[in-house]
Design an enzyme around this catalytic site. Structure first.
Site, PDB file in Angstrom:
ATOM      1  N   ARG A  33       1.111  -1.401   0.105  1.00  0.00           N
ATOM      2  CA  ARG A  33       0.091   0.151  -0.251  1.00  0.00           C
ATOM      3  C   ARG A  33       1.002   1.188  -0.231  1.00  0.00           C
ATOM      4  NH1 ARG A  33      -5.688  -0.733   1.722  1.00  0.00           N
ATOM      5  NH2 ARG A  33      -6.129  -2.476   0.646  1.00  0.00           N
ATOM      6  N   ARG A  52      -3.637   6.506   0.683  1.00  0.00           N
ATOM      7  CA  ARG A  52      -3.849   7.489   0.954  1.00  0.00           C
ATOM      8  C   ARG A  52      -3.448   8.364   2.028  1.00  0.00           C
ATOM      9  NH1 ARG A  52      -9.865   5.132   3.101  1.00  0.00           N
ATOM     10  NH2 ARG A  52      -8.117   3.118   3.009  1.00  0.00           N
ATOM     11  N   ARG A 109      -6.434  10.833  -7.303  1.00  0.00           N
ATOM     12  CA  ARG A 109      -7.964  10.637  -7.284  1.00  0.00           C
ATOM     13  C   ARG A 109      -9.719  11.317  -6.805  1.00  0.00           C
ATOM     14  NH1 ARG A 109      -9.238   5.553  -4.387  1.00  0.00           N
ATOM     15  NH2 ARG A 109     -11.258   6.360  -4.805  1.00  0.00           N
ATOM     16  N   ASP A 111      -6.193  -3.323  -7.359  1.00  0.00           N
ATOM     17  CA  ASP A 111      -6.705  -3.756  -6.693  1.00  0.00           C
ATOM     18  C   ASP A 111      -7.341  -5.506  -6.758  1.00  0.00           C
ATOM     19  OD1 ASP A 111      -8.285  -2.905  -3.325  1.00  0.00           O
ATOM     20  OD2 ASP A 111      -9.716  -4.890  -4.526  1.00  0.00           O
ATOM     21  N   TYR A 128     -14.696 -12.172   0.472  1.00  0.00           N
ATOM     22  CA  TYR A 128     -15.537 -11.383  -0.252  1.00  0.00           C
ATOM     23  C   TYR A 128     -16.157 -11.693  -0.490  1.00  0.00           C
ATOM     24  CZ  TYR A 128     -11.959  -8.287   1.871  1.00  0.00           C
ATOM     25  OH  TYR A 128     -10.528  -7.251   2.498  1.00  0.00           O
TER      26      TYR A 128
HETATM   27  O1  CP3 Z   1      -0.410  -2.257  -2.648  1.00  0.00           O
HETATM   28  C1  CP3 Z   1      -0.415  -1.585  -2.815  1.00  0.00           C
HETATM   29  O2  CP3 Z   1       0.008   0.260  -3.186  1.00  0.00           O
HETATM   30  C2  CP3 Z   1      -1.024  -1.439  -3.828  1.00  0.00           C
HETATM   31  C3  CP3 Z   1      -2.420  -1.484  -4.836  1.00  0.00           C
HETATM   32  C4  CP3 Z   1      -3.334  -2.288  -3.722  1.00  0.00           C
HETATM   33  C5  CP3 Z   1      -4.514  -1.986  -3.554  1.00  0.00           C
HETATM   34  N1  CP3 Z   1      -5.974  -3.031  -3.200  1.00  0.00           N
HETATM   35  C6  CP3 Z   1      -4.895  -0.651  -3.635  1.00  0.00           C
HETATM   36  C7  CP3 Z   1      -6.133  -0.410  -3.017  1.00  0.00           C
HETATM   37  C8  CP3 Z   1      -3.207  -3.552  -4.012  1.00  0.00           C
HETATM   38  C9  CP3 Z   1      -1.895  -4.304  -3.112  1.00  0.00           C
HETATM   39  C10 CP3 Z   1      -4.948  -4.584  -2.399  1.00  0.00           C
HETATM   40  C11 CP3 Z   1      -4.962  -5.187  -2.241  1.00  0.00           C
HETATM   41  C12 CP3 Z   1      -6.174  -5.368  -1.419  1.00  0.00           C
HETATM   42  N2  CP3 Z   1      -7.022  -5.070  -1.617  1.00  0.00           N
HETATM   43  C13 CP3 Z   1      -6.378  -6.421  -0.840  1.00  0.00           C
HETATM   44  C14 CP3 Z   1      -5.249  -7.165  -0.095  1.00  0.00           C
HETATM   45  C15 CP3 Z   1      -3.482  -6.139   1.012  1.00  0.00           C
HETATM   46  C16 CP3 Z   1      -4.194  -6.006   2.238  1.00  0.00           C
HETATM   47  O3  CP3 Z   1      -4.883  -4.862   1.894  1.00  0.00           O
HETATM   48  O4  CP3 Z   1      -4.188  -7.511   2.878  1.00  0.00           O
HETATM   49  C17 CP3 Z   1      -7.286  -6.907  -0.086  1.00  0.00           C
HETATM   50  C18 CP3 Z   1      -7.741  -7.961   1.483  1.00  0.00           C
HETATM   51  C19 CP3 Z   1      -8.201  -5.869  -0.592  1.00  0.00           C
HETATM   52  C20 CP3 Z   1      -9.429  -5.296  -0.704  1.00  0.00           C
HETATM   53  C21 CP3 Z   1      -9.272  -4.004  -0.044  1.00  0.00           C
HETATM   54  N3  CP3 Z   1      -9.730  -2.805  -1.218  1.00  0.00           N
HETATM   55  C22 CP3 Z   1      -9.685  -2.856   1.022  1.00  0.00           C
HETATM   56  C23 CP3 Z   1     -10.292  -4.454   2.625  1.00  0.00           C
HETATM   57  C24 CP3 Z   1      -9.519  -1.891   0.590  1.00  0.00           C
HETATM   58  C25 CP3 Z   1     -10.007  -1.186   1.829  1.00  0.00           C
HETATM   59  C26 CP3 Z   1     -11.392   0.183   2.324  1.00  0.00           C
HETATM   60  C27 CP3 Z   1     -10.987   1.242   2.473  1.00  0.00           C
HETATM   61  O5  CP3 Z   1     -10.990   2.672   2.178  1.00  0.00           O
HETATM   62  O6  CP3 Z   1     -10.407   1.591   4.153  1.00  0.00           O
HETATM   63  C28 CP3 Z   1     -10.020  -1.706  -0.399  1.00  0.00           C
HETATM   64  C29 CP3 Z   1      -9.346  -0.326  -0.916  1.00  0.00           C
HETATM   65  C30 CP3 Z   1      -8.635   0.075  -1.648  1.00  0.00           C
HETATM   66  N4  CP3 Z   1      -7.724  -0.641  -2.298  1.00  0.00           N
HETATM   67  C31 CP3 Z   1      -7.612   1.180  -1.441  1.00  0.00           C
HETATM   68  C32 CP3 Z   1      -6.676   1.443  -2.075  1.00  0.00           C
HETATM   69  C33 CP3 Z   1      -5.283   2.266  -1.935  1.00  0.00           C
HETATM   70  C34 CP3 Z   1      -8.346   2.414  -1.085  1.00  0.00           C
HETATM   71  C35 CP3 Z   1      -9.904   3.440  -1.258  1.00  0.00           C
HETATM   72  C36 CP3 Z   1      -9.332   4.465  -1.979  1.00  0.00           C
HETATM   73  O7  CP3 Z   1      -8.332   4.810  -1.800  1.00  0.00           O
HETATM   74  O8  CP3 Z   1      -9.887   5.613  -2.002  1.00  0.00           O
END
Ligand code: CP3
Length: 388
Positions: free
Chosen positions: A68, A72, A81, A117, A192
């Site tokens: 990540r 944010r 974004r 994602d 999910y």
């Molecule tokens: O690592 C990186 O920088 C690459 C980007 C990345 C994202 N998601 C972007 C994202 C990666 C590798 C993921 C993988 C992902 N997505 C996982 C496995 C990694 C982990 O964290 O365990 C999982 C479980 C997800 C599912 C998911 N997507 C969740 C639980 C969330 C968070 C919801 C929230 O808003 O807190 C997301 C959304 C997400 N994916 C965001 C980002 C940057 C946040 C959304 C935003 O910026 O509005």
């Protein structure tokens, strides 16, 4: 300085148009160790610290990147974004490219990770899944029976053409800095799809796994096929390594992991082996599963913050690099605490055959980017050395 502020690109990424004209995938040639590398594999990055560490070759300091790292916590991410839904951003090659490059420019990390994602390939394969801001992935009609599983068609490379295009643009821009492609592990994707929304324990998913093994096998079989295609697309477009995020695998026992999860993850790493790029296998709360995560066949095992690396070394069979594992919450503490704890991680990492510095899970949104910049510099300034 290896990092710059406000999305100002360093010289390395400046000549975008010229760089885009280059073929990011040179033809087959002998690799640094004389082995024949295969076409489709990005050979420019073979001697980078990150790829060398994945392959357990010597490096002068541990390579570092952050799960990540694009997200944010970065003001430039929030600006890029603004007004665009998460999954729309993940479908736009220009936005994917820009957001992926932001942490590389700012911190000088040793690898980029594709901005995407884990649910992107599921949506591309026709599933009505969305990411709700501040919540995560939600599916209005969760998967509960064979008819639901039948809704999950296979993924065609053309369904994710925007990913191939972004990876090609990125590898041209990144040059010798590797791009990590990724996918969700079949268990985490199933969490999910079956529970339909984020949860701490994914009870419905675990109960389906225990109570309906045939349905479980057909669901995970389909998710495995989708994951293999999604990872192959990224590697063929130029990604230098892949990470499988089976983030929630830690909620099952070792016996159930071995019976109901490992066979699918192993199939993914076996299918990827011929692609010739290193693979990383990561999950959260996997202390009891670390040996099995290694057995699934990746080159690198990701460790969360609960197990010290010098302990993880004994839980994983020889022949693997370790990645991790500073608690992301430590980055919210004052810098002297971060420095001390990061130094401890580096010290314990020396007991591994090879160590890639990372957090034990993703960067928290409230993290100060300046702390990540200092941390990156600290890791780079610390000489590597194996205690073995
Ligand atoms: O690592 C990186 O920088 C690459 C980007 C990345 C994202 N998601 C972007 C994202 C990666 C590798 C993921 C993988 C992902 N997505 C996982 C496995 C990694 C982990 O964290 O365990 C999982 C479980 C997800 C599912 C998911 N997507 C969740 C639980 C969330 C968070 C919801 C929230 O808003 O807190 C997301 C959304 C997400 N994916 C965001 C980002 C940057 C946040 C959304 C935003 O910026 O509005």
């Amino acid at each position: 300085m290896p990092w710059t502020f406000g999305g100002v690109s360093s010289g390395r990424f400046g000549a975008k148009a010229a760089a885009l004209g280059r073929d990011p995938r040179p033809a087959a040639r002998a690799g640094p160790r004389g082995y024949e590398t295969i076409p489709g594999v990005n050979n420019q990055t073979a001697d980078s610290p990150f790829i060398r560490a994945c392959r357990r070759q010597p490096v002068s300091s541990a390579p570092v990147w952050y799960m990540r790292q694009a997200g944010r916590s970065l003001p430039e991410y929030r600006a890029t974004r603004a007004g665009t839904a998460m999954l729309d951003a993940c479908s736009n090659p220009d936005l994917i490219t820009e957001i992926t490059l932001q942490p590389v420019r700012r911190f000088g990390v040793d690898a980029a990770i594709l901005f995407s994602d884990i649910v992107v390939p599921l949506r591309a394969a026709g599933l009505d899944i969305d990411i709700r801001p501040g919540v995560g992935p939600v599916l209005d009609k969760p998967i509960r029976d064979e008819d639901d599983v039948a809704r999950l068609r296979g993924l065609e490379p053309g369904d994710v053409a925007f990913v191939s295009q972004a990876v090609e643009m990125l590898t041209a821009e990144l040059g010798e800095t590797p791009l990590i492609g990724f996918a969700g592990g079949p268990f985490t994707l199933a969490c999910y799809l079956v529970d339909g929304a984020p949860s701490k324990t994914f009870d419905r998913t675990r109960s389906l796994m225990y109570g309906a093994p045939a349905l479980w096998a057909s669901l995970l079989g389909r998710l495995t096929d989708i994951t293999i295609t999604f990872l192959q697309v990224q590697v063929q477009a130029g990604a230098s390594a892949v990470q499988l995020f089976d983030s929630w695998a830690g909620i099952v026992s070792p016996e159930d992991y071995q019976r109901s999860v490992l066979p699918f993850s192993r199939r993914i790493f076996t299918a990827l082996a011929s692609a010739g790029v290193p693979a990383i296998h990561f999950g959260v709360g996997t202390g009891e599963l670390l040996g099995l995560l290694g057995e699934a066949g990746a080159d690198v095992v990701g460790v969360d913050w609960r197990v010290p690396l010098d302990d993880a070394v004994h839980r994983v069979a020889p022949g693997k690099a370790l990645q991790g594992n500073l608690d992301p919450a430590i980055l919210l503490a004052p810098w002297p605490v971060v420095r001390e704890r990061a130094s401890e991680v580096l010290e314990k990492g020396r007991t591994a055959e090879s160590h890639i510095f990372n957090l034990g899970h993703g960067v928290l949104p409230e993290t100060d980017p300046d702390i990540l910049a200092r941390l990156t510099d600290l890791v780079h300034a610390t000489p590597a050395g194996s205690a073995r």
